[in-house]
Write an enzyme that holds these catalytic residues in place. Sequence first.
Site, short mmCIF file in Angstrom:
data_model
loop_
_atom_site.label_atom_id
_atom_site.label_comp_id
_atom_site.label_asym_id
_atom_site.label_seq_id
_atom_site.Cartn_x
_atom_site.Cartn_y
_atom_site.Cartn_z
N SER A 91 32.77 18.49 16.96
CA SER A 91 31.90 19.58 16.52
C SER A 91 32.45 20.41 15.37
O SER A 91 31.75 21.29 14.87
CB SER A 91 31.58 20.50 17.71
OG SER A 91 30.68 19.85 18.58
N LYS A 94 30.16 20.48 12.58
CA LYS A 94 29.11 21.49 12.47
C LYS A 94 29.41 22.50 11.37
O LYS A 94 28.50 23.04 10.74
CB LYS A 94 28.91 22.20 13.81
CG LYS A 94 28.32 21.33 14.91
CD LYS A 94 28.21 22.13 16.21
CE LYS A 94 27.42 21.38 17.29
NZ LYS A 94 28.12 20.19 17.80
N TYR A 176 24.90 27.18 23.23
CA TYR A 176 25.51 26.15 22.39
C TYR A 176 24.78 24.83 22.60
O TYR A 176 24.59 24.39 23.73
CB TYR A 176 26.98 26.02 22.75
CG TYR A 176 27.78 25.16 21.80
CD1 TYR A 176 28.06 25.59 20.51
CD2 TYR A 176 28.26 23.91 22.19
CE1 TYR A 176 28.79 24.81 19.63
CE2 TYR A 176 29.00 23.13 21.33
CZ TYR A 176 29.27 23.57 20.05
OH TYR A 176 29.99 22.79 19.18
N GLU A 298 32.98 30.45 14.22
CA GLU A 298 32.98 31.56 15.16
C GLU A 298 34.05 32.54 14.73
O GLU A 298 35.11 32.13 14.24
CB GLU A 298 33.19 31.02 16.58
CG GLU A 298 31.97 30.21 17.02
CD GLU A 298 32.28 29.11 18.03
OE1 GLU A 298 33.37 29.14 18.62
OE2 GLU A 298 31.44 28.21 18.20
N LYS A 341 36.92 26.93 15.15
CA LYS A 341 35.95 25.99 15.72
C LYS A 341 36.70 24.89 16.44
O LYS A 341 37.70 24.37 15.93
CB LYS A 341 35.06 25.38 14.63
CG LYS A 341 33.90 24.54 15.19
CD LYS A 341 32.86 25.41 15.84
CE LYS A 341 31.76 24.60 16.53
NZ LYS A 341 32.24 24.06 17.84
N SER A 344 35.07 18.03 19.88
CA SER A 344 35.42 16.99 20.85
C SER A 344 34.44 15.83 20.77
O SER A 344 33.24 16.03 20.52
CB SER A 344 35.39 17.54 22.28
OG SER A 344 36.22 18.67 22.44
#
Length: 388
Positions: A91, A94, A176, A298, A341, A344
């Site tokens: 991720s 992202k 999420y 984040e 961030k 996985s």
Amino acid sequence: MLTLSPNRTKRIAIAIVASCFAPLNSHAADSDARIRAIVDKAIRPIMAEYKVPGMAVAVTVDGQAHVFNYGLASVKDNTPVGDATLFELGSISKTLTATLASYAQVLGKLSLDEHPGTYMPELKGSPIDKMSVLNFGTYTGSGLPLQFPDEVTDATMTDYFRQWKPQAASGAQRRYSNPSLGLFGHLTALALKSDFSDAMEQQLFPQLGMKTSYVRVPESEMANYAWGYDEDNLPRRMDPAVLVAQTYGVRSTAADVLRFVQVNIDPQRLDEPMRRAVEGTHVGYFKVGAMVQGLGWEQFPYPVTLQRLQAGNSRTMIMEPNAAKRLTVGPAAFAKTLFDKTGSTGGFGSYVAFVPEKKIGIAILANKNYPIPARVKAGHAILKQLAP
């Protein structure tokens, strides 16, 4: 007056030049050795405890890159992790999808305030079309689940979104979700009138200076593609899935991920409009528990305690809906900010964090999906010791 022979003069000049550069080289070597000791202390116990076959850790301090490799990329072939080893980022992909979306916004092709039906007419008028593009980029839309149901395919994805009934009011909660961020990336590609993978590999990566990152690993790089290992230590790589490229599909080297970290620390090194695109991913939009949710990244106030950082990356934050509060878009949410961030896949685990104000950052890539709290603890410990 003392007269020196030409040879004597040459030897003295060489000695002066050598004396000027020797301390610099010695300092660089000492710095690398010091950072290696810090990284070793945090990483080696993780590899031993969780039986992680291989890891690559890249660190940047005041613009200087350091990359350290550990263990094996392939247990079967006894192939060591090297600078060219490709890991699945999970991720962390992202954050790259979010950067592409921010780039499309800077170009005037995508608006975060628009509704998905603007770019995907099949969704116009459906319940999900009441949400904004921003909602899908921050997981604050309609309560979409963590994963697509097994029966959803590429062919039925549009029907899935069209028939979806929102589970929460727009912006009321963060849940999420791969379908949420996947739709965000899909809308971005539609706005750019491009295939998503093409946009990433031909537009985004080159402008970010990422030369060894792929959505589609070319045959020439397959020998560098590490094998991941599941909880039973069986080799595996990611499986095909709906919108996988947009959500967790990037493969990259530690050095390339660090280049991405470095341009996030100092976007000024980028040309317009990519500089503005990267800066756009640093805007905080929603306060959610211990952290602030932006596009991809984040955010936490720096310095941040390990407890707060782990809470922001906890199972509760990943698996459950959490109340969200919309922030006024303006100055940064915190005077100093740590961005992070996790990522996985079935056989890989990663963590990225950086603090622009301190010019420090780290990328930790592993070919095993070991627990997130351990990754965050290692990253926190390393950055704490690197901070000037």
